[in-house]
Design a protein around this motif. Structure first.
Motif, PDB file in Angstrom:
ATOM      1  N   LEU A 212       0.829  -1.196   0.000  1.00  0.00           N
ATOM      2  CA  LEU A 212       0.000   0.000   0.000  1.00  0.00           C
ATOM      3  C   LEU A 212       0.871   1.257   0.000  1.00  0.00           C
ATOM      4  N   ILE A 213       0.442   2.255  -0.776  1.00  0.00           N
ATOM      5  CA  ILE A 213       1.179   3.515  -0.853  1.00  0.00           C
ATOM      6  C   ILE A 213       0.222   4.657  -0.525  1.00  0.00           C
ATOM      7  N   GLN A 214       0.626   5.513   0.410  1.00  0.00           N
ATOM      8  CA  GLN A 214      -0.216   6.627   0.819  1.00  0.00           C
ATOM      9  C   GLN A 214      -0.044   7.804  -0.133  1.00  0.00           C
ATOM     10  N   ASN A 215      -1.017   8.696  -0.118  1.00  0.00           N
ATOM     11  CA  ASN A 215      -0.989   9.908  -0.937  1.00  0.00           C
ATOM     12  C   ASN A 215      -0.900  11.102   0.008  1.00  0.00           C
ATOM     13  N   ASN A 216       0.308  11.591   0.235  1.00  0.00           N
ATOM     14  CA  ASN A 216       0.509  12.664   1.208  1.00  0.00           C
ATOM     15  C   ASN A 216      -0.179  13.957   0.807  1.00  0.00           C
ATOM     16  N   ALA A 217      -0.376  14.166  -0.507  1.00  0.00           N
ATOM     17  CA  ALA A 217      -1.050  15.385  -0.953  1.00  0.00           C
ATOM     18  C   ALA A 217      -2.486  15.429  -0.452  1.00  0.00           C
TER      19      ALA A 217
ATOM     20  N   LEU B 111      -3.508  13.628   2.303  1.00  0.00           N
ATOM     21  CA  LEU B 111      -3.473  13.539   3.758  1.00  0.00           C
ATOM     22  C   LEU B 111      -3.204  14.880   4.436  1.00  0.00           C
ATOM     23  N   ARG B 112      -2.411  15.712   3.808  1.00  0.00           N
ATOM     24  CA  ARG B 112      -1.858  16.887   4.463  1.00  0.00           C
ATOM     25  C   ARG B 112      -2.927  17.784   5.077  1.00  0.00           C
ATOM     26  N   ASN B 113      -2.787  17.998   6.403  1.00  0.00           N
ATOM     27  CA  ASN B 113      -3.658  18.894   7.176  1.00  0.00           C
ATOM     28  C   ASN B 113      -5.119  18.464   7.194  1.00  0.00           C
ATOM     29  N   ARG B 114      -5.369  17.161   6.998  1.00  0.00           N
ATOM     30  CA  ARG B 114      -6.749  16.676   7.024  1.00  0.00           C
ATOM     31  C   ARG B 114      -6.953  15.687   8.169  1.00  0.00           C
ATOM     32  N   ARG B 115      -8.188  15.689   8.676  1.00  0.00           N
ATOM     33  CA  ARG B 115      -8.623  14.664   9.628  1.00  0.00           C
ATOM     34  C   ARG B 115      -9.174  13.509   8.797  1.00  0.00           C
ATOM     35  N   VAL B 116      -8.470  12.396   8.806  1.00  0.00           N
ATOM     36  CA  VAL B 116      -8.765  11.287   7.904  1.00  0.00           C
ATOM     37  C   VAL B 116      -9.376  10.118   8.682  1.00  0.00           C
TER      38      VAL B 116
ATOM     39  N   LEU C 134       0.881   7.616   8.017  1.00  0.00           N
ATOM     40  CA  LEU C 134      -0.103   8.628   7.643  1.00  0.00           C
ATOM     41  C   LEU C 134       0.097   9.923   8.429  1.00  0.00           C
ATOM     42  N   LEU C 135       0.426   9.791   9.700  1.00  0.00           N
ATOM     43  CA  LEU C 135       0.707  10.986  10.506  1.00  0.00           C
ATOM     44  C   LEU C 135       1.995  11.658  10.042  1.00  0.00           C
ATOM     45  N   GLU C 136       2.991  10.868   9.718  1.00  0.00           N
ATOM     46  CA  GLU C 136       4.223  11.431   9.174  1.00  0.00           C
ATOM     47  C   GLU C 136       3.973  12.125   7.837  1.00  0.00           C
ATOM     48  N   GLY C 137       2.971  11.623   7.105  1.00  0.00           N
ATOM     49  CA  GLY C 137       2.637  12.203   5.805  1.00  0.00           C
ATOM     50  C   GLY C 137       1.858  13.503   5.888  1.00  0.00           C
ATOM     51  N   GLY C 138       1.506  13.928   7.096  1.00  0.00           N
ATOM     52  CA  GLY C 138       0.876  15.229   7.257  1.00  0.00           C
ATOM     53  C   GLY C 138      -0.556  15.213   7.737  1.00  0.00           C
ATOM     54  N   ALA C 139      -1.150  14.034   7.964  1.00  0.00           N
ATOM     55  CA  ALA C 139      -2.525  13.986   8.459  1.00  0.00           C
ATOM     56  C   ALA C 139      -2.609  14.602   9.855  1.00  0.00           C
ATOM     57  N   LYS C 140      -3.666  15.386  10.089  1.00  0.00           N
ATOM     58  CA  LYS C 140      -3.857  15.994  11.404  1.00  0.00           C
ATOM     59  C   LYS C 140      -4.367  14.979  12.414  1.00  0.00           C
ATOM     60  N   GLU C 141      -5.290  14.106  11.970  1.00  0.00           N
ATOM     61  CA  GLU C 141      -5.865  13.082  12.840  1.00  0.00           C
ATOM     62  C   GLU C 141      -6.118  11.823  12.015  1.00  0.00           C
ATOM     63  N   ILE C 142      -6.043  10.679  12.686  1.00  0.00           N
ATOM     64  CA  ILE C 142      -6.372   9.412  12.047  1.00  0.00           C
ATOM     65  C   ILE C 142      -7.429   8.706  12.896  1.00  0.00           C
ATOM     66  N   HIS C 143      -8.568   8.436  12.290  1.00  0.00           N
ATOM     67  CA  HIS C 143      -9.658   7.712  12.940  1.00  0.00           C
ATOM     68  C   HIS C 143      -9.846   6.395  12.201  1.00  0.00           C
ATOM     69  N   MET C 144     -10.321   5.374  12.905  1.00  0.00           N
ATOM     70  CA  MET C 144     -10.441   4.032  12.316  1.00  0.00           C
ATOM     71  C   MET C 144     -11.830   3.467  12.565  1.00  0.00           C
ATOM     72  N   ARG C 145     -12.428   2.865  11.503  1.00  0.00           N
ATOM     73  CA  ARG C 145     -13.687   2.157  11.611  1.00  0.00           C
ATOM     74  C   ARG C 145     -13.542   0.795  10.920  1.00  0.00           C
ATOM     75  N   THR C 146     -14.087  -0.240  11.514  1.00  0.00           N
ATOM     76  CA  THR C 146     -13.974  -1.570  10.919  1.00  0.00           C
ATOM     77  C   THR C 146     -15.351  -2.122  10.570  1.00  0.00           C
ATOM     78  N   ALA C 147     -15.377  -3.048   9.607  1.00  0.00           N
ATOM     79  CA  ALA C 147     -16.639  -3.595   9.093  1.00  0.00           C
ATOM     80  C   ALA C 147     -17.180  -4.743   9.932  1.00  0.00           C
ATOM     81  N   CYS C 148     -16.499  -5.090  11.006  1.00  0.00           N
ATOM     82  CA  CYS C 148     -16.982  -6.184  11.867  1.00  0.00           C
ATOM     83  C   CYS C 148     -16.592  -5.897  13.305  1.00  0.00           C
TER      84      CYS C 148
END
Length: 478
Positions: free
Chosen positions: A329-334, A336-341, A361-375
């Motif tokens: 997997l490859i992230q897209n820092n453009a 991510l930057r300054n976004r709550r993802v 993802l945080l190193e790539g510039g995301a302000k926040e990382i939230h996680m949701r799972t399908a189960c």
């Protein structure tokens, strides 16, 4: 896991078998095999390859001119070599199996006590497909032999036999894994994934029922053993993770289920984010639904570089699992930057991918990382299908969180762990918060079991949820 494809036609079948089997590649990364029967010569042809370092197509395509005849089967799996060839009082046949036999060693010892022999042990253990074949031929007919196997094993078993008189197939006695029949002019097929129908011109005939045994010939279907509908215990995780988006089991499409889950979670979630992203591939359907339900843009903050990387829970070696999780997997820092993802994924098993994703993802510039799972959280090992090769339940991230909270003794106590399966209980919330803190997530939520059941749409007693709450409507002893 594993998946098979079989075809019988009034014309040569190898093209359908080759491509149909290839459409099951998402179900296995270790071994693949094809067998055909040529009625004009009375010959079986069988080839098995390792696909650990090359894809099914790369390994098998040079072999195709060797396969003759109008009937054939193929399988891709993470288990032992198959199909296997047998010659017995029931005739000659090639056999492939999908499932997990919990009492394999016990049944093997019983076979040896009855003066049978087991030759396929090059992997260092009994080949379950060979054992199943030996058990089948103990009975006077194939149907009786298959039913005998279904009743003797602890676990699950769906199978396909290529015989001199058609293809015989059977679904697991409890319907845990799908077996689906398709049809086109002058041909039938039987598959694990209905997505393999479309580009080959097949249309759905029906799903086999639990324990049902049928024989396919080019001109029709013969039922050899009736289904046991009250036995249905379909694996919920098939819709969550294993299934290809265009596949449908028991009338419920995989992508529809994932969209429903995401929409339901997005609708009730009050977390403020700037965009959501599906972790490729099986998290994308949920994320699209979440985007609609939460009314937040969907963005491809992570892209899958190549389908040749296997699913990261499958390799037995932890170092290899970590490498796969990082490289595929490859992230897209453009983006991510300054976004709550907010990330949507099918599940969290060991946390192999999640730990690396959040950090990068945080190193790539995301302000926040939230996680949701399908189960819901995976808390119990699966005794019914080959879901993973975990040597201990403590490899499951949810069990490790319980160990952090109460110690390993509590985390290994199934009865104590059941308190953590109750959504929104104090134990459940502590476990979820512990997992979130472990990976540096700004929030973490798992789909409620009730939501998953509604999404699948089958009656509750027809769905196995053992890995979430140790609950199914029968015991391992069947």
């Amino acid at each position: 896991m594993a998946g098979f494809f079989g075809s019988i036609s009034k014309s040569p079948c190898i093209t359908d078998v080759f491509y149909g089997t290839d459409y099951h590649s998402h179900l296995g990364t270790r071994r693949a095999g094809i067998a055909t029967y040529d009625a004009s010569t009375g010959n079986f042809r069988r080839v098995i390859h390792s696909i650990s370092s090359a894809t099914f197509r790369v390994k098998m395509e040079p072999e195709l001119p060797k396969f003759l005849g109008n009937a054939g089967i193929g399988i891709i799996s993470d288990t032992d070599a198959q199909p296997l060839l047998f010659n017995s009082h029931l005739g000659r046949f090639a056999l492939s199996t999908v499932g997990k036999i919990g009492n394999l060693d016990e049944l093997a010892a019983e076979a040896l006590e009855h003066n049978m022999h087991l030759s396929e042990f090059s992997s260092g253990r009994v080949n379950p497909t060979e054992l199943v074949g030996l058990m089948i031929i103990q009975k006077p007919t194939l149907a009786e032999g298959i039913r005998y196997v279904q009743q003797k094993i602890k676990g699950s078993l769906s199978l396909i036999l290529l015989t001199e008189d058609g293809i015989v197939c059977a679904r697991d006695l409890w319907g845990r894994t799908p077996v689906i029949i398709g049809q086109k002019e002058d041909a039938y097929c039987v598959v694990s994934e209905s997505s393999s129908f479309l580009n080959l011109g097949y249309t759905l005939v029906r799903d086999l029922g639990p324990g049902e045994v049928v024989r396919l010939r080019a001109d029709g279907i013969e039922q050899l053993a009736e289904p046991l509908p009250d036995h249905m215990q379909m694996c919920a995780f098939l819709w969550v993770y294993y299934g290809f988006p265009t596949s449908t089991y028991e009338g419920r499409n995989v992508e529809d289920v994932r969209n429903y889950i995401g929409f339901a979670m997005g609708k009730e979630d009050d977390t403020q984010v700037d965009c959501c992203c599906g972790v490729p591939d099986s998290g994308i359907g949920m994320a699209i639904g979440y985007s609609e339900g939460h009314q937040v843009p969907y963005r491809r903050a992570i892209s899958k570089y190549t389908p040749t990387w296997p699913r990261s829970f499958m390799p037995a070696n932890q170092e290899m699992r970590d490498l796969v999780a990082k490289m595929k997997l490859i992230q897209n820092n453009a983006i991510l930057r300054n976004r709550r993802v907010l990330l949507c994924d099918d599940s969290i098993v060991r946390g192999t991918q999640l730990h690396d994703h959040v950090h990068r993802l945080l190193e790539g510039g995301a302000k926040e990382i939230h996680m949701r799972t399908a189960c819901p959280p995976l808390l119990f090992g699966c005794p019914f299908i080959n879901f993973s090769e975990s040597k201990s339940v403590l490899e499951l991230i949810a069990r490790r969180a319980i160990a952090d909270i109460e110690g390993e003794e509590a985390a290994l106590d199934d009865e104590r762990v059941k308190a953590y399966t109750v959504t929104d209980s104090p134990e459940y919330q502590r476990m979820v918060n512990t997992i979130a803190d472990k990976f540096g997530l700004h929030s973490l939520k798992f789909t409620k079991l009730e939501t998953l059941i509604r999404a699948i749409g089958l009656p509750r007693n027809q769905i196995c949820t053992h890995c979430f709450n140790c609950n199914s409507s029968h015991t391992l002893e069947n």
